[in-house]
Design a protein around this motif. Structure first.
Motif, short mmCIF file in Angstrom:
data_model
loop_
_atom_site.label_atom_id
_atom_site.label_comp_id
_atom_site.label_asym_id
_atom_site.label_seq_id
_atom_site.Cartn_x
_atom_site.Cartn_y
_atom_site.Cartn_z
N SER A 3 36.23 45.01 29.93
CA SER A 3 36.17 44.36 28.65
C SER A 3 35.68 42.74 29.00
O SER A 3 36.19 42.15 30.13
CB SER A 3 37.51 43.89 27.99
OG SER A 3 37.50 43.45 27.01
N CYS A 4 34.97 42.17 28.34
CA CYS A 4 34.70 40.75 28.53
C CYS A 4 35.01 39.89 27.10
O CYS A 4 34.54 39.97 26.14
CB CYS A 4 33.23 40.59 28.43
SG CYS A 4 32.37 39.26 28.62
N GLU B 296 32.07 30.68 27.59
CA GLU B 296 32.75 31.21 28.55
C GLU B 296 32.93 32.59 28.46
O GLU B 296 33.23 33.11 27.26
CB GLU B 296 34.23 30.45 28.60
CG GLU B 296 35.21 30.79 29.69
CD GLU B 296 36.55 30.22 29.74
OE1 GLU B 296 36.62 29.16 28.75
OE2 GLU B 296 37.30 30.35 30.68
N LEU B 297 32.92 33.30 29.69
CA LEU B 297 33.13 34.68 29.66
C LEU B 297 34.03 35.08 30.88
O LEU B 297 33.95 34.74 31.89
CB LEU B 297 31.69 35.52 30.01
CG LEU B 297 30.33 34.99 29.13
CD1 LEU B 297 29.11 35.75 29.57
CD2 LEU B 297 30.71 35.37 27.78
N VAL B 298 35.07 36.02 30.58
CA VAL B 298 36.03 36.45 31.39
C VAL B 298 36.03 38.09 31.34
O VAL B 298 36.39 38.83 30.23
CB VAL B 298 37.26 35.88 31.09
CG1 VAL B 298 38.38 36.32 31.97
CG2 VAL B 298 37.25 34.39 30.96
N GLU B 299 35.86 38.64 32.46
CA GLU B 299 35.64 40.16 32.51
C GLU B 299 37.09 40.52 33.04
O GLU B 299 37.85 39.89 33.57
CB GLU B 299 34.67 40.76 33.83
CG GLU B 299 33.43 40.22 33.11
CD GLU B 299 33.03 38.82 33.75
OE1 GLU B 299 31.72 39.00 34.24
OE2 GLU B 299 33.61 38.08 34.38
N SER B 300 37.42 41.89 32.60
CA SER B 300 38.58 42.28 33.09
C SER B 300 38.37 44.12 33.01
O SER B 300 37.53 44.35 32.42
CB SER B 300 39.86 42.09 32.14
OG SER B 300 39.72 42.42 30.84
N GLY B 301 39.66 44.61 33.61
CA GLY B 301 39.36 46.05 33.52
C GLY B 301 38.85 46.81 34.86
O GLY B 301 39.02 48.03 34.93
N GLY B 302 38.33 46.02 35.83
CA GLY B 302 38.01 46.60 36.93
C GLY B 302 39.26 47.38 37.81
O GLY B 302 40.15 47.18 37.30
N GLY B 303 38.68 48.10 38.68
CA GLY B 303 39.68 48.71 39.60
C GLY B 303 39.19 49.77 40.54
O GLY B 303 37.78 49.72 40.69
N LEU B 304 40.24 50.56 40.94
CA LEU B 304 39.91 51.51 41.89
C LEU B 304 40.12 52.93 41.20
O LEU B 304 41.11 53.19 40.40
CB LEU B 304 40.91 51.63 43.09
CG LEU B 304 40.52 52.48 44.39
CD1 LEU B 304 39.29 52.08 44.98
CD2 LEU B 304 41.68 52.38 45.28
N VAL B 305 39.25 54.00 41.33
CA VAL B 305 39.18 55.21 40.46
C VAL B 305 38.46 56.33 41.40
O VAL B 305 37.51 56.36 42.08
CB VAL B 305 38.49 55.04 39.07
CG1 VAL B 305 37.09 54.65 39.26
CG2 VAL B 305 38.82 56.20 38.08
#
Length: 119
Positions: A21-22, A3-12
């Protein structure tokens, strides 16, 4: 089961930084190659950066010198530090895990995280 869960995306803003981060489960970094891919609308999914089981790293030419992939054995996470972001970096970023020597693009995928870079 992987299982892989990405985070940290957004608007810049252009020139800014983001750190993706995964979080992983069911993955052994000693036997799995880990990668970050991205897919922009209308484009094919492309490999951005990879860190192999032996620690060897690979970067797409378009991100060399700006992005850094790393892994944390204690947290079992794979991060992508993205600096000097450009509008053309806008895409959904996916984490990938594959068995050592398996074909690129095979294996398990996360759900993706959106990165949008404003000009």
């Amino acid at each position: 089961q992987v299982e892989l869960v990405e985070s940290g995306g957004g608007l810049v803003q252009s020139g800014g930084s983001l750190r993706l981060s995964c979080a992983t489960s069911g993955v052994n970094f000693n036997f799995n190659d880990m990668g970050w891919y991205r897919q922009a609308p209308g484009n094919q999914r492309e490999l951005v950066a990879r860190i192999d089981a032996d620690g060897t790293t690979f970067y797409a030419d378009s991100v060399k010198g700006r992005f850094t992939i790393s892994r944390d054995f204690s947290k079992i996470t794979v991060d992508l530090q993205m600096n000097s972001l450009k509008p053309e970096d806008t895409a959904v970023y996916f984490c990938n895990s594959r068995k050592r020597w398996a074909p690129l693009g095979s294996g398990s995928w996360g759900q993706g995280t959106q990165v949008t870079v404003l000009s």
